[in-house]
Design a protein around this motif. Sequence first.
Motif, PDB file in Angstrom:
ATOM      1  N   UNK A   1       0.834  -1.204   0.000  1.00  0.00           N
ATOM      2  CA  UNK A   1       0.000   0.000   0.000  1.00  0.00           C
ATOM      3  C   UNK A   1       0.869   1.254   0.000  1.00  0.00           C
ATOM      4  N   UNK A   2       1.961   1.225   0.756  1.00  0.00           N
ATOM      5  CA  UNK A   2       2.853   2.375   0.795  1.00  0.00           C
ATOM      6  C   UNK A   2       3.510   2.654  -0.541  1.00  0.00           C
ATOM      7  N   UNK A   3       3.768   1.606  -1.310  1.00  0.00           N
ATOM      8  CA  UNK A   3       4.414   1.768  -2.611  1.00  0.00           C
ATOM      9  C   UNK A   3       3.449   2.199  -3.707  1.00  0.00           C
ATOM     10  N   UNK A   4       2.242   1.633  -3.728  1.00  0.00           N
ATOM     11  CA  UNK A   4       1.359   1.789  -4.881  1.00  0.00           C
ATOM     12  C   UNK A   4      -0.003   2.394  -4.549  1.00  0.00           C
ATOM     13  N   UNK A   5      -0.247   2.674  -3.275  1.00  0.00           N
ATOM     14  CA  UNK A   5      -1.580   3.154  -2.933  1.00  0.00           C
ATOM     15  C   UNK A   5      -2.602   2.044  -3.059  1.00  0.00           C
ATOM     16  N   UNK A   6      -3.865   2.410  -3.175  1.00  0.00           N
ATOM     17  CA  UNK A   6      -4.931   1.428  -3.299  1.00  0.00           C
ATOM     18  C   UNK A   6      -5.886   1.513  -2.126  1.00  0.00           C
ATOM     19  N   UNK A   7      -6.441   0.401  -1.737  1.00  0.00           N
ATOM     20  CA  UNK A   7      -7.392   0.358  -0.631  1.00  0.00           C
ATOM     21  C   UNK A   7      -6.974  -0.729   0.358  1.00  0.00           C
ATOM     22  N   UNK A   8      -7.151  -0.434   1.630  1.00  0.00           N
ATOM     23  CA  UNK A   8      -6.946  -1.426   2.686  1.00  0.00           C
ATOM     24  C   UNK A   8      -8.252  -1.544   3.465  1.00  0.00           C
ATOM     25  N   UNK A   9      -8.690  -2.774   3.685  1.00  0.00           N
ATOM     26  CA  UNK A   9      -9.953  -3.019   4.385  1.00  0.00           C
ATOM     27  C   UNK A   9      -9.776  -4.175   5.350  1.00  0.00           C
ATOM     28  N   UNK A  10     -10.383  -4.053   6.519  1.00  0.00           N
ATOM     29  CA  UNK A  10     -10.442  -5.182   7.424  1.00  0.00           C
ATOM     30  C   UNK A  10     -11.841  -5.761   7.399  1.00  0.00           C
ATOM     31  N   UNK A  11     -11.910  -7.071   7.210  1.00  0.00           N
ATOM     32  CA  UNK A  11     -13.186  -7.759   7.099  1.00  0.00           C
ATOM     33  C   UNK A  11     -13.338  -8.699   8.292  1.00  0.00           C
ATOM     34  N   UNK A  12     -14.385  -8.474   9.059  1.00  0.00           N
ATOM     35  CA  UNK A  12     -14.645  -9.307  10.230  1.00  0.00           C
ATOM     36  C   UNK A  12     -16.043  -9.891  10.110  1.00  0.00           C
ATOM     37  N   UNK A  13     -16.135 -11.199  10.266  1.00  0.00           N
ATOM     38  CA  UNK A  13     -17.397 -11.917  10.114  1.00  0.00           C
ATOM     39  C   UNK A  13     -17.610 -12.786  11.342  1.00  0.00           C
ATOM     40  N   UNK A  14     -18.849 -12.833  11.800  1.00  0.00           N
ATOM     41  CA  UNK A  14     -19.205 -13.730  12.904  1.00  0.00           C
ATOM     42  C   UNK A  14     -20.456 -14.499  12.528  1.00  0.00           C
ATOM     43  N   UNK A  15     -20.516 -15.756  12.943  1.00  0.00           N
ATOM     44  CA  UNK A  15     -21.656 -16.611  12.635  1.00  0.00           C
ATOM     45  C   UNK A  15     -22.329 -17.058  13.935  1.00  0.00           C
ATOM     46  N   UNK A  16     -23.633 -17.121  13.890  1.00  0.00           N
ATOM     47  CA  UNK A  16     -24.392 -17.555  15.056  1.00  0.00           C
ATOM     48  C   UNK A  16     -24.292 -19.064  15.214  1.00  0.00           C
ATOM     49  N   UNK A  17     -24.064 -19.510  16.442  1.00  0.00           N
ATOM     50  CA  UNK A  17     -23.931 -20.941  16.700  1.00  0.00           C
ATOM     51  C   UNK A  17     -24.474 -21.235  18.095  1.00  0.00           C
ATOM     52  N   UNK A  18     -24.707 -22.497  18.361  1.00  0.00           N
ATOM     53  CA  UNK A  18     -25.239 -22.899  19.661  1.00  0.00           C
ATOM     54  C   UNK A  18     -24.116 -23.031  20.689  1.00  0.00           C
TER      55      UNK A  18
END
Length: 391
Positions: free
Chosen positions: A353-370
């Motif tokens: 990212x520092x060299x070429x730019x662009x986009x940085x994203x953090x993806x967090x997912x949670x699933x319901x369980x018993x």
Amino acid sequence: MITVVGIGEDGLDGLSPAARILVDGAEVLVGGARHLAMVPAGAAERLEWASPFAESRALLESRAERRVVVLASGEPLWFGAAATLIGWFGAAAVSVVPHPGAFSLAAARMGWAMQDCLFLTIHGRPVESLALHLAPGRRLLVLAGDRASPAAVTALLRAHGAGASRVLVLENLGGTGERITDADACASDLCVVAVECVFDKGVRPLSLAPGLPDEAFEHDGQLTKRDIRAATLAALAPLPGQVLWDVGAGSGSIAIEWMRAGGRALAIEGKPDRLERIARNAARLGVPGLEIVAGRAPDALPLDREPPDAIFVGGGVSEAGLLDICWSALGRGGRLVANAVTMEGEAALVALFGLHGGEMTRLAVAHLDRVGGFHAWHPAMTVTRYVGWKK
């Protein structure tokens, strides 16, 4: 000038007067043995297609100054020889005279509106490619490879939970031996398989939208999970005909879903058991044409080829130099998407990212369980995603 004349099972009798004049006036008559046999012997030189077909180009080039007429089945630009000839010699050098072909005749016999049908071929192509096009109520007209093709189609339908589909075989369309029968009774290599898709009760058809269920893939745990995969493919932005390199492919899920969206892909993977697994996944999910490259990146990257339109790095992100090599391999306007779940991988993405730019994203997912008698959210590992477009 090469003239391609479409001809049906009714032979010369089915040609228009203008097409008949072209055939009668040919100095060189070209075609398969079956088509050449439809024309009585005359002064014209007769030339059968070479085997392999590509060697026919030289035969035609050596007769460029003569009146060459090519006989081809039905509509020569629909899975026909005319498209290949235009690719060889250019549109200005090839004239095409179409004739009602197998697809239009099949639609007429079935009473199906052609705009509501999907036209496919398994002539010289894997029957597994049909799996991509199965959907409730969809009407398929499939050009068969031989008389065994209809049985192969019905077997594929059963394997994908569409065994209740209506299947008919239309043989020798337009000829004296024309008939409509079922798949088990097919007796001719010249046939079209008509399929009206019906799925068995309880079967969930697979969508073409990104994010197939995880259970659609055979894997050993090395799989970009459904929610992250859908977001990753959205960032990759697949377009028909474009090429993806899936680096560290694992189960091949990204490359396979890219191809299901109409692109072409290479899956690059170093572990032999995963290579076989990728091939099985690709065949089962309707994209048997996925190219699988054995080897560990970056050494296995096919840098001598045309630059890809997109690269996904899902494995080995922290490998020294890998991201830089992938970035350099992209063509103009290409995009690089990479996912990381470790601190080392994230550090590599931050550096990119520092060299070429662009986009940085953090993806967090949670699933319901018993949890015992209750329900609770179970978070998956957070994924850091980099997306960069090469100007």
